[in-house]
Design a protein around this motif. Structure first.
Motif, short mmCIF file in Angstrom:
data_model
loop_
_atom_site.label_atom_id
_atom_site.label_comp_id
_atom_site.label_asym_id
_atom_site.label_seq_id
_atom_site.Cartn_x
_atom_site.Cartn_y
_atom_site.Cartn_z
N ASN A 174 -82.12 -11.18 -15.29
CA ASN A 174 -81.16 -10.11 -15.00
C ASN A 174 -81.26 -9.72 -13.52
OD1 ASN A 174 -79.51 -7.90 -14.88
ND2 ASN A 174 -80.80 -6.59 -16.18
N PRO A 175 -80.47 -10.38 -12.69
CA PRO A 175 -80.56 -10.11 -11.25
C PRO A 175 -80.32 -8.63 -10.93
CG PRO A 175 -79.01 -11.91 -11.69
CD PRO A 175 -79.46 -11.39 -13.02
N ASN A 176 -79.52 -7.96 -11.74
CA ASN A 176 -79.29 -6.54 -11.50
C ASN A 176 -80.58 -5.73 -11.57
OD1 ASN A 176 -76.57 -6.76 -11.07
ND2 ASN A 176 -76.01 -6.32 -13.20
N LEU A 194 -82.04 -6.06 -8.16
CA LEU A 194 -81.23 -5.47 -7.09
C LEU A 194 -81.05 -3.96 -7.24
CD1 LEU A 194 -78.66 -8.33 -6.54
CD2 LEU A 194 -80.79 -7.84 -5.31
N SER A 195 -81.22 -3.45 -8.46
CA SER A 195 -81.17 -1.99 -8.63
C SER A 195 -82.33 -1.31 -7.92
CB SER A 195 -81.21 -1.63 -10.12
OG SER A 195 -80.04 -2.09 -10.75
N GLY A 196 -83.38 -2.08 -7.68
CA GLY A 196 -84.56 -1.51 -7.00
C GLY A 196 -84.66 -1.95 -5.55
N SER A 211 -87.90 1.10 -13.49
CA SER A 211 -86.90 1.56 -14.47
C SER A 211 -85.74 0.57 -14.57
CB SER A 211 -86.40 2.96 -14.12
OG SER A 211 -85.47 2.93 -13.06
N GLY A 212 -85.70 -0.39 -13.69
CA GLY A 212 -84.74 -1.49 -13.83
C GLY A 212 -83.29 -1.09 -13.66
N ALA A 213 -82.44 -1.84 -14.31
CA ALA A 213 -81.00 -1.69 -14.09
C ALA A 213 -80.32 -0.84 -15.16
CB ALA A 213 -80.34 -3.06 -14.07
N VAL A 235 -78.92 2.39 -13.95
CA VAL A 235 -78.12 2.17 -12.73
C VAL A 235 -76.76 1.57 -13.09
CG1 VAL A 235 -78.00 0.90 -10.55
CG2 VAL A 235 -80.18 1.87 -11.30
N MET A 236 -76.77 0.65 -14.03
CA MET A 236 -75.54 -0.09 -14.36
C MET A 236 -74.88 0.41 -15.65
SD MET A 236 -75.62 -2.08 -11.74
CE MET A 236 -74.29 -3.26 -11.99
#
Lengths: 592, 592
Positions: A507-509, A512-514, A579-581, A584-585
């Motif tokens: 999960n690239p998000n 990138l969320s971090g 906390s990952g994505a 955020v998403m």
């Protein structure tokens, strides 16, 4: 009227006691003995303080004007530019073959800090020229180099970078500017470029634009972009300035700050351009300028924080307001100076500990560039490639924050333009945006640089930290105050890297969320390492009983502050990254 | 051209589903049913959006001018002020005895958010008038009230606060402005005041200055300060405007922002003034205005963040740049909109989760004020007294940060004045400074409010948090995502308070070195509590199947973001606080 005093002593401490440049075997570093660099820095500092700094407010108030197609810079800029040129400052680290002084980049960086702090907008004219010089130097033909470089080294001709168009900044694949090949091997360039710093002005005989454009029929997207040299005036065979080229200024942008720099909309209308480097490989050539520019922008970030800090200190010492909570400290005055108050101290120590750490970080980065350019050190190149987004992103985000804190020390007076603190903040603001907005830096760091060469460079960084800690773990003076917090911060950084490794592929998000948090986390660890190295050097000097003991004690106390008060941010950044994505998403675009 | 859409639905959610104002037994709250408040907010929102917002950029560009002693406001301001006055908006919560509408303060706060977001500089004319109204209402004689209040409720006459002098802001004990008693009971006021917002202008028939000054022979320091009513034009016996008083505008300050507001240097030259309240008790009377003003400034902080956020969202949806890392999302376009990128999301979620939490916090604070004023609730008064510096300091620090983040979404365009994002940041910047710089708010919080009434109010706050957690611990939907992080954050806050208790007495610097961190830590816990309450309300609505499910789901997702991504800051603040004063106070002043 704001003050600026070049921090020559501290620059010297970093160069000679922390980085020990004179002991390095990088070619050219043997010249960098302390007397020599001090002499250079003193001279540069005089120009910064006496010539450039007094024009900073002038540039802000007057700005640049476009008058019948001619861009006029603020009063005094041309004379100051003459001083800078005539002293040979614009070619300090340029190739002697083209008239440069051939000094290492690290010395040019130290000088650059003082110039940028004194007058950021003014120094962009020479700064952009240097970037264009480097691109032509690296990618130009012998003829191109002979034609352009000698004049650019002296800034008789200045340079620009033309990337952005109204509809594309980061995503250059969308570019529309066209380059039509001509029979004589030149190209006709047509299109509009915006946000062109130092785009045109009245201080040089020519402006050499480096312009990204697409040759029709080439590959789609960024793979079809080429780089062109487009002079404002064509150059005659004898090297003199010839006919006007088809490039003109559409307008000058009204900006939040750096008013002294002419940020132009440039219109290219079948302008004659010359291919620089290889067809369709323009992005690579552009990155020669871009990487240099990113380090320069990081330097701008902490340089504005430095000058803002100096003024905040002056004000905090002068302004009498309230009494120290622990008892009157200025019994002869109606009140105590602001600097007695703990929260003012906290504010000033944030600034001081950031700026000094940032200075060491930027100069260390410059030594890596020298090691690569002068000694072909591929590991150094890998490391600076990894660090570039951190230097750019972290030092400008924090640098701006620090100008805001410095402004805060002034209370209401900080908001009044006359005092100059607003300008430092407004000028510093752009550094977070240009040469790749800081979100793009974070993306570059996490999405590209971390995994580069199989993650070799980030491992090399961790090894650096680890071996520093290991080498010094017997040093009781460093252990609790420096090594332990550095180790904890570095563990947070490794844990964040681990999170990306475990989650980024599926999960690239999640990675990138971090990304922004990671860039800040990385920046803190770098400054922590710099502080540990500086504290070690200062302690060694104290133990040896050499030099100015008060300076070294202050250095150690300032480092302790950074470790205790700033490094705890790493755990917060790690918590956010972990906390990952998911949150955020979570929302659909319509839900915003 | 920036947009502004009043967030009526969210204001209504906070008022009616989170704070449940209509169920309160505070007098006047029974009128606040949902239909009524929605009608008011819709009407106010129209004026904010259609009348005030279009003048925001105009005010910034034109600014105010001083022309032969007359201050001119930007084009269109007077007509807009007429619309605001004629609609009765300036007296929404004022006393009906003087022509006000008698609405609760919480409703005026909700309306105030929309006005302030639409045009901060413009709304300060009415805002300052309201503060002066409140001071006269609380401390004036019947005659003073009858003379001034009816005209101030309608803003036919506007008001100002005159505290600051060139050499003193926070430390009012140093004040030099003098008030010489006259035989007729009036005073002659002489001195200079600076930074006087809405100090003079061309939109009202009179300006009623409330001026702090010292009566010669009175006590030293702040204990010798009295408050005076000093009208620009003296008032005739019949209430009409009479002769010009001895007060004039020295100059208009050139500021970083809020250009639409006339920030004046005011010169008092034997101006006739009337004592307001008791001799030498001026500070107390001034604090009636000041506390109100501080809440209003906190509101400005998050209101600027709201409008900046709205524009950042628009841009992020419109601007096509790059492709989503997880696959193309806009196959028909040349690129995907910015909003697909995780770091843009992170940025927008920071803004959204802050603004919505701040809105609930500010409106909750307003209900405490109503409970005190309308129902004599001393506990509510204690709590809002404790919270005032948090609302002012935290919401303006973070509000400004969020305007900077919103500006960042625009990349280079954010730095160009034309797009309006710079103005939001430049305007928001003052909120961290005026009505007591945020460092002074932190000092007030830690040095005064924490220990007030034996620490009773902070204990009451902790009890609120604890009982909320306890009451809801069976609620599985809330437990992990909201209650657990709130509990952890609240523990950090308690630990910080404990540190102050254990160290503050023997070393006040140890507490004050952590004051700004404490203010932020407190702010996060307050927003965490608000988010937990909002999530509970949203979940209840979802469970009941009533209303707009997408709205409630978005609310909960936004709250989760705040808890996961923002609340981890509390541990960092605690770590800094626990480090005490050692590194903060280590250096001699000369070492800076």
């Amino acid at each position: 009227m704001p003050v600026y005093n070049p921090p020559v002593k501290d620059l010297s401490f970093v160069l000679h006691e922390t980085l020990n440049v004179h002991e390095s075997d990088v070619p050219g570093y043997d010249e960098l003995d302390r007397d020599f660099t001090s002499a250079i820095l003193e001279e540069a500092g005089k120009i910064a303080r006496d010539v450039m700094a007094p024009l900073n407010a002038v540039g802000d108030q007057e700005g640049c004007t476009l008058d019948n197609g001619v861009v006029r810079t603020p009063k005094g800029f041309k004379e100051a530019f003459d001083t800078q040129r005539e002293g040979g400052w614009t070619g300090l680290d340029c190739d002697p073959e083209y008239g440069g002084q051939g000094m290492p980049y690290v010395l040019a960086t130290a000088v650059g800090e003082t110039f940028s702090a004194a007058n950021m907008a003014f120094n962009m004219y020479a700064g952009l020229t240097h970037g264009a010089y480097s691109a032509i130097h690296a990618h130009g033909t012998d003829e191109q180099k002979a034609t352009f470089l000698p004049k650019m080294v002296t800034c008789e001709w200045t340079g620009t970078m033309n990337l952005t168009e109204p509809h594309c900044g980061t995503d250059l694949g969308l570019m529309r500017t066209k380059a039509e090949p001509q029979d004589d091997g030149s190209y006709k360039i047509s299109g509009q470029k915006i946000f062109i710093s130092a785009g045109d002005h009245d201080m040089s005989d020519n402006v050499i634009h480096l312009v990204l454009a697409k040759i029709p029929g080439g590959p789609e997207g960024v793979k079809g972009i080429s780089l062109f040299i487009v002079p404002k005036f064509l150059v005659n065979e004898d090297g003199s300035v010839g006919a006007r080229n088809g490039v003109s200024v559409g307008s000058i942008e009204e900006k939040m700050g750096i008013h002294g720099n002419s940020t132009c909309v440039m219109n290219y209308d079948e302008a004659t351009g010359y291919l620089l480097g290889t067809e369709h490989k323009g992005m690579r050539a552009m990155f020669t300028m871009m990487n240099e520019a990113r380090l320069g922008v990081g330097l701008q970030g902490y340089a504005q924080a430095e000058v803002a800090y100096q003024n905040a200190v002056e004000y905090a010492k002068d302004r009498l307001q309230g009494r120290a909570v622990t008892g009157v400290e200025n019994p002869d005055g109606p009140a105590d100076p602001l600097i007695v108050h703990p929260d003012i101290r906290r504010n000033l120590m944030d600034q001081k500990s950031f700026v000094e750490g940032a200075r060491a970080f930027a100069l260390w980065g410059a030594t890596l560039i020298d090691a690569h350019h002068r000694a072909g050190d591929a590991d150094a190149n890998g490391l600076i490639s990894l660090m570039t987004p951190v230097i750019k992103g972290f030092l400008t985000d924090k640098g701006f924050d620090m100008t805001i804190q410095a402004q805060q020390v002034y209370g209401g007076h900080g908001y009044i333009e006359e005092w100059g603190m607003s300008q430092f903040a407004r000028d510093a603001r752009i550094a977070m945006i240009y040469e790749g907005a800081n979100g793009v830096q974070a993306l570059d760091l996490v999405g590209r640089k971390l995994a580069q060469d199989g993650g070799k460079h980030v491992m090399a960084f961790f090894d650096l930290v680890k071996s520093f800690i290991k080498e010094n773990e017997g040093n009781e003076a460093l252990k609790a105050d420096f090594l332990d917090p550095l180790k904890a911060a570095s563990k947070d950084l490794q844990a964040a890297g681990m999170f990306f490794m475990q989650n980024g592929m599926k999960n690239p998000n999640a990675a990138l969320s971090g990304s922004t948090d990671f860039m800040h986390l990385f920046g803190h660890v770098c400054l922590g390492l710099m502080w540990a190295r500086m504290a070690k050097a200062a302690q060694a000097a104290l133990d040896a009983g050499t030099g100015d003991a008060a300076f070294y004690e202050t250095k150690i106390a300032t480092g302790r502050y950074y470790m205790q008060r700033q490094l705890p941010a790493t755990a917060m950044h790690l918590a956010r990254i972990n906390s990952g994505a998911d949150t955020v998403m979570a929302l659909d675009a319509e839900a915003f």
